[in-house]
Design an enzyme around this catalytic site. Sequence first.
Site, PDB file in Angstrom:
ATOM      1  N   ASP A 216      37.999  29.631  38.542  1.00 25.14           N
ATOM      2  CA  ASP A 216      36.548  29.449  38.586  1.00 25.14           C
ATOM      3  C   ASP A 216      35.841  29.091  37.285  1.00 25.14           C
ATOM      4  O   ASP A 216      35.078  28.158  37.229  1.00 25.14           O
ATOM      5  CB  ASP A 216      35.896  30.729  39.121  1.00 25.14           C
ATOM      6  CG  ASP A 216      36.578  31.229  40.374  1.00 25.14           C
ATOM      7  OD1 ASP A 216      37.514  30.588  40.852  1.00 25.14           O
ATOM      8  OD2 ASP A 216      36.151  32.284  40.879  1.00 25.14           O
ATOM      9  N   GLU A 453      44.642  42.051  38.192  1.00 26.38           N
ATOM     10  CA  GLU A 453      44.289  40.690  38.578  1.00 26.38           C
ATOM     11  C   GLU A 453      44.713  39.698  37.493  1.00 26.38           C
ATOM     12  O   GLU A 453      45.278  38.650  37.773  1.00 26.38           O
ATOM     13  CB  GLU A 453      42.765  40.655  38.793  1.00 26.38           C
ATOM     14  CG  GLU A 453      42.233  39.428  39.476  1.00 26.38           C
ATOM     15  CD  GLU A 453      40.710  39.500  39.638  1.00 26.38           C
ATOM     16  OE1 GLU A 453      40.095  40.524  39.255  1.00 26.38           O
ATOM     17  OE2 GLU A 453      40.125  38.526  40.147  1.00 26.38           O
TER      18      GLU A 453
HETATM   19  C1  9WN Z   1      35.621  33.175  44.164  1.00 27.61           C
HETATM   20  C2  9WN Z   1      40.155  36.089  45.275  1.00 27.61           C
HETATM   21  C3  9WN Z   1      39.607  34.993  44.417  1.00 27.61           C
HETATM   22  C4  9WN Z   1      40.695  34.064  43.912  1.00 27.61           C
HETATM   23  C5  9WN Z   1      40.195  33.108  42.857  1.00 27.61           C
HETATM   24  C6  9WN Z   1      39.526  33.907  41.773  1.00 27.61           C
HETATM   25  C7  9WN Z   1      38.407  34.766  42.336  1.00 27.61           C
HETATM   26  C8  9WN Z   1      36.308  34.402  43.582  1.00 27.61           C
HETATM   27  C9  9WN Z   1      35.322  35.212  42.756  1.00 27.61           C
HETATM   28  O1  9WN Z   1      38.930  35.611  43.321  1.00 27.61           O
HETATM   29  O2  9WN Z   1      37.394  33.911  42.814  1.00 27.61           O
HETATM   30  O3  9WN Z   1      36.519  32.495  44.992  1.00 27.61           O
HETATM   31  O4  9WN Z   1      34.443  35.811  43.352  1.00 27.61           O
HETATM   32  O5  9WN Z   1      35.423  35.234  41.535  1.00 27.61           O
HETATM   33  O6  9WN Z   1      39.036  33.075  40.781  1.00 27.61           O
HETATM   34  O7  9WN Z   1      41.250  32.347  42.360  1.00 27.61           O
HETATM   35  O8  9WN Z   1      41.227  33.335  44.962  1.00 27.61           O
HETATM   36  O9  9WN Z   1      41.187  36.722  44.624  1.00 27.61           O
END
Ligand code: 9WN
Length: 768
Positions: A216, A453
Amino acid sequence: MLNVVRKTTLFQRRKVLLPETSETISKARTLRPCGGREGQGGSMSRIFANHVEKAKQILDENWMGSSTKPAPALYPHQWNWDSGFIAIGRSHYDTSRATLEIETLFDAQWRNGMVPQIVFNPDTLGRYFPEPDFWQTEQSPNAPPGKLTSGITMPPIHAVAVERIYRNARRPGTVLSFLERIYPKLLALHDYLYRERDPNQEGLVYIRHPWESGIDNSPTWDVPLRRIKVDRATLPPYQRKDLGHGIDPKMRPKDRDYDRYVSLVDLFRRCGYDEARIRESCPFLVQDPLFNSVLCRANESLAEIARLIGESPDQALSWVEKTRAAIRRKLWQPENDIFDCYDLVAGTPIEVESAAGFLPLFAGAASKEQAKHLYQRLDSASFCALHQGNCFTVPNYDTQRDGFDRTNYWRGPVWININWMLAHGLRRYGYTLKADSLQKDLLQLPIRFGFHEYFDSFDGTGYGSDNFGWTAALFIDLVHEFYETEKVSSRIAAKARGLFASDLVLNSGDKTCEVPSGELAGALMRSIKALRDAFYDTSRGLVDYHRLRKSDEYQRYRFLTSGLRDFDLRRLVGRRHKLAFWVNLYNTIVVDGIVSLAIKRSIRESPDFFGRLKYAIGGHLFSADDIEHGILRGNARPWFHVLRQFGPRDPRKAWILQPLDPRIHFALVCGSRSCAPIEYYDAATIYDQLEAAARSFVNSSEAVVLPEKGKVLLSEIFHWYEADFGGKRGVLDFLYDYLVDEGARQFIRDKAETLRFEYIYYDWNLNR
Ligand code: 9WN
């Protein structure tokens, strides 16, 4: 955490730490020790088995009934690529949940083929932003009826997961009906991407939101996002929910990033999720090497799935070729030795490199020449080089760039999924050593720091959510893979066993050294020092075996060892001289053995390496084990034997050194990455050198004090030779004396009675 890895020369080394066994993990649950004495397989398998159990438990706790949320609180719904990685982990032990995971996701597939980034769980609404009320996807005729989803997608890893589910199933035949059901849906997804997201039919699809990349707030997006001028007056009001889970805001994207994320979502809904309209006005349209490499790799799996169910693989294969060629041609940046994103709005490459730029390796999309350059860039201080120390492979952003931030989300930390794909990519191109090192880092990070994470790229601290789904799932997969690799190495070892079955006296032969006996020890020590000066990297503990093998210095050393056959050991006078002689000789017989046996990856290629390699000295044979356990440990019992090294009437007992100095364990080098760094020991300074060696080892990543977990992680050396330190209490005293971190010392002092030791895996890969 108090004592991890520090940035001083004294504590330079970080070692990669892994278990030793040739069992598969399913068998590992029976905790069978490996036969070889170069590793204590039993306890190490247990560490793996325990952590695999913990990983499964995390996945179970995150299970929502028909899919898995990525993290307990932070991400309370089903996420697109998370589910792919999670299914890969589960495929090793729970085919039915693995298939259900994928089916649930594809049940929410849009009519145009798009698989949404998030499938919302109606029972947990209200805890995340943005949720369905904000996405308003019902405006689109393509949105799936009865499902709550977001209106964007993510890297399509699913076909890879589906193929894995089939390959890892106990009875693959039973999975065929799942393949038949899911294949058309996978095909529709890929078709959507090529149809709607590749307007110029280039073979490269675009993403239109940073969330679609999965990485992101990668610094790569700063450039296109800057184009979005946020007008607070017209920006729909919103409230972030990601900061309320005890996660330090400095580890998450900034508010200004969120404003832009939100304004893009607002644009999509204003366009009614119509792709043509979005394309016309979206300020963020990027061809990303990560997304396209995942798609390209997924096409390979799609072709495989097609074959398995009797469909034609042609469409998928033609996508593979087309996307590979396009990545190679359009995204390669020769000046930067990496693949860059292409900004379709600006019509220029985005020259900001993250780990994503290496992912064409995963898809086989890089040419051989490009792969060579990529490897050079990857294996450098920018992304943590092999043996570099003080870093974990591969940080998500170039550590040498200004914007690098070791704690912030996608702006520096190590992520398991990206590295999992990179490790596969490196292996695909034959960069096995680097792939192994990635794999080992990926295994040790969760074991040592928890199933987080993401992880600090320098000291490994876990950040973001704990109990994170894909960290757990890919850990399970990596453990399985690790055991597979081990099976291969044990096959190599078995072959080697046939070739080198007997003792190898390295200084036998016709050559006789003419150096007078009285001068031999001095000449030999000087020649060992010459080897050290020319071929050892003492700060990193590495030996350049390749150059050493052909050198005059090595020939000279070999020549002098022939003089040992008639050497009178009584000529060694004084404890310092004796210690230096035996320590140096031990370390060099190991080097000599590695060169003589042409060991390639690990001394474990040669069974009983330390017992069979010998020098004839003064009419007796001395193996490396004889020198270590017989002489230097005062004829103690090796940890793999029931008896002392020399029997009661063994004449070699005349040369044993007593009292035993436990610091020798930080000077004796076993030719592997987890042992002490190699050095030359001078009789005049040996006590100071042993002192420095012990201090350096205790303050390296071989002794990690974790007050918050109430435990101490220690090198297996403290396990195998606990008695040499005076038992557990002696080990604690030793640590207390040598640790420099005051907090760590205090913890040891206060908690001495209740403290638990855990032992870190020993890495037997060659110290080359
Ligand atoms: C937005 C769920 C997701 C991952 C992404 C990570 C994070 C979300 C957020 O979490 O993104 O999609 O709210 O930050 O960047 O890779 O799939 O784990």
